[in-house]
Scaffold this motif. Sequence first.
Motif, PDB file in Angstrom:
ATOM      1  N   LEU A  41      59.994-102.236 -79.208  1.00  0.00           N
ATOM      2  CA  LEU A  41      61.269-101.739 -78.757  1.00  0.00           C
ATOM      3  C   LEU A  41      60.564 -99.846 -78.875  1.00  0.00           C
ATOM      4  CD1 LEU A  41      63.958-101.138 -79.822  1.00  0.00           C
ATOM      5  CD2 LEU A  41      63.092-100.883 -82.007  1.00  0.00           C
ATOM      6  N   ILE A  42      59.638 -98.710 -79.428  1.00  0.00           N
ATOM      7  CA  ILE A  42      59.381 -97.793 -79.183  1.00  0.00           C
ATOM      8  C   ILE A  42      59.134 -97.539 -77.893  1.00  0.00           C
ATOM      9  CG2 ILE A  42      57.484 -96.415 -79.525  1.00  0.00           C
ATOM     10  CD1 ILE A  42      57.011 -96.668 -82.390  1.00  0.00           C
ATOM     11  N   ASP A  43      57.953 -98.654 -76.750  1.00  0.00           N
ATOM     12  CA  ASP A  43      57.460 -98.357 -75.564  1.00  0.00           C
ATOM     13  C   ASP A  43      59.105 -98.641 -74.577  1.00  0.00           C
ATOM     14  OD1 ASP A  43      54.861 -98.677 -76.002  1.00  0.00           O
ATOM     15  OD2 ASP A  43      54.854-100.380 -76.226  1.00  0.00           O
ATOM     16  N   GLU A  44      59.738 -99.726 -74.983  1.00  0.00           N
ATOM     17  CA  GLU A  44      61.221 -99.543 -74.141  1.00  0.00           C
ATOM     18  C   GLU A  44      62.054 -97.839 -74.116  1.00  0.00           C
ATOM     19  OE1 GLU A  44      65.600-101.708 -74.897  1.00  0.00           O
ATOM     20  OE2 GLU A  44      63.846-102.446 -75.218  1.00  0.00           O
ATOM     21  N   ARG A  45      61.664 -97.208 -75.489  1.00  0.00           N
ATOM     22  CA  ARG A  45      63.022 -96.308 -75.292  1.00  0.00           C
ATOM     23  C   ARG A  45      61.894 -95.349 -75.277  1.00  0.00           C
ATOM     24  NH1 ARG A  45      67.569 -96.147 -76.498  1.00  0.00           N
ATOM     25  NH2 ARG A  45      67.135 -94.094 -77.218  1.00  0.00           N
ATOM     26  N   GLN A  46      60.199 -94.997 -74.346  1.00  0.00           N
ATOM     27  CA  GLN A  46      60.301 -93.951 -74.151  1.00  0.00           C
ATOM     28  C   GLN A  46      59.880 -94.264 -72.343  1.00  0.00           C
ATOM     29  OE1 GLN A  46      55.277 -94.609 -74.655  1.00  0.00           O
ATOM     30  NE2 GLN A  46      55.342 -92.197 -74.711  1.00  0.00           N
ATOM     31  N   GLU A  47      60.155 -95.619 -72.040  1.00  0.00           N
ATOM     32  CA  GLU A  47      60.323 -95.584 -70.588  1.00  0.00           C
ATOM     33  C   GLU A  47      61.938 -95.267 -70.119  1.00  0.00           C
ATOM     34  OE1 GLU A  47      60.047-100.235 -69.519  1.00  0.00           O
ATOM     35  OE2 GLU A  47      58.123 -99.991 -70.152  1.00  0.00           O
TER      36      GLU A  47
END
Length: 438
Positions: A41-47
Motif C-alpha cells: 500500500l505504501i508503494d502504491e501511494r508513493q507511485e
Amino acid sequence: MIDQIPQQPKKWYQDSILVKLSVITLLILLLLIPSSWIQGLIDERQESQIKMGNQVSDRWSGSQLVQGPVLILPYKKQLAAGKESLGYIYVLPEDVRIKANLKTELFKQGVFDVTVYNSKVGVQGSFSQPNLVKLGIDPALVMYDKARLLFSISDLKGLKNNPSVKVQGQSYVPEPTSGEVNPFEKSLQVGFTLPATGSIAFSYDLDLKGSNDINFLHIGKTTEVEYTSDWKTPKYNGRYLPDTRDTTASGSSAKWHMLYYNRPFPQQWLNDDSVLNSPKALAEATFGVKLQLPIDEYRKVMRTNKYSTLIILLTFVSLFLTELIRKQRIHLFNYTLIGAAMIVYYILLLSFAEQIGFNYAYLLSSTATIGLISFFTASLLNNKAAAALFAFILTVFYGFIFIIIQLEEYSLLVGGIALFIIVAALMYFSRKINWDSH
C-alpha cells in the motif's frame, strides 16, 4: 446425595509454556502477511506521488540540464569530380563559468508536495580557434561567416525569457535549431562571423524554471559552476562532487572546478553530431543538485513499517512475561487482537501522514494504539498498575522507533545499542521464571 460431575483434567499442552510460546511465534509470523500488504500500500501511494510529480513537471517544467555551448564551423569538403559538400567542425569551450541561483517552493498537488524552482543561470567563457592543422583542413575552405554557437536546456518549456547571447561583445537573439546538424536533442543557436584569429568570448543569461533538480554538463576544458539556493537539504548528483559546499539556516551553496582530463568528449572533432548525445558520455559528464525533501512522508512510513515485526515481537514478549510473572493466563485470541491493532496502526500512520505530516501522524497513531492496547490489557489483567506499566513499555518501544527514523546516519548505531538494552532487560525480568514448572 447429589453426585458431583468430575472435572476434566487439563491436557498437558494447555499449561505448557513452550507450546504457548511456539503458538505466539507462529502468530507473529502470520502477522507478517498483513505487514507485507501494508508495504504494498505504501508503494502504491508513493507511485501515485511520483505520477502527480510528473504531472506537475509536465505543466510547470521538468528537471533541467544546462548544456553547452558548442561552436560549429562549416567548411567545404572536396569530393571526386570537382564536387563539394559541407562538413562541420565542432569545437568545445576553452573555459565555461556558470552561476546558478535557485528560488524554490513546494507545489501542492492533492496531498502530495512537488519541489519546483525559478533560477537565474549566467553562463560565460571563451573558445580557442579550431586547430585546422590537426584536423587536416585548409583554412581557405572554412566558412567563417557561417559560424554558429549552440547551447541547450533539457526542457525548453522552462525558459522564461528570450536570452540575449553576446559573442565578442556583440548581442544576438537565439533561435531554435533546425536542420540535421544538432549536437543536442533540443538547442538554441546564434549565427555570427568567426574572427580568423584570437579567442572568442561569449556570455548569456537564462531565466529558467524547473522541478526536482538542476544539472550541468562538464563541457569545457575548464568548467566552473557556482550554485546557491534557499533549499536546505540538497543532494549532489553525478560523478563530480562539489569542491566546496555549505548548508546554513538560509539555504545551501556549492562550487565545482573541473578539468577536461575526466571529460568524455574531445576538444574538437569533425562531422559527427552524436558525440554529445551518447547516453554513456552524458551520464559521465553530468552533475548537479537534487532538491531532495528531507525524508519525505512515504520513506518515513516505509522505514517505520520495516520495524513492525520487531515491535510486535517485543510487545508479545513483554505481554507473555507479564502473564508468567503475574500468573494470569491471556488467551491466544487476545494476542491476535493486540497484533491486529498493531497492524492497523500502520494504516493510520500512512493515512494521517499524507494529511498532517509524519511527526504529528506518528504521535496521533501511536497514542491511539497505545491507549487502545493498554485499556484492553487492563481489562484482561484486571490490574490498572500492570496496564500502566505495559503502556509505558509500548511508549518506550514506539519512541525508540521514532528516534531511529529521525536519525538516518546513526540509526544503525542507536538501534543496535537500544536492542542490546532491551535484550538485557528481558534477560533480567525472565531470570526468576521457572520454565520447567509447567
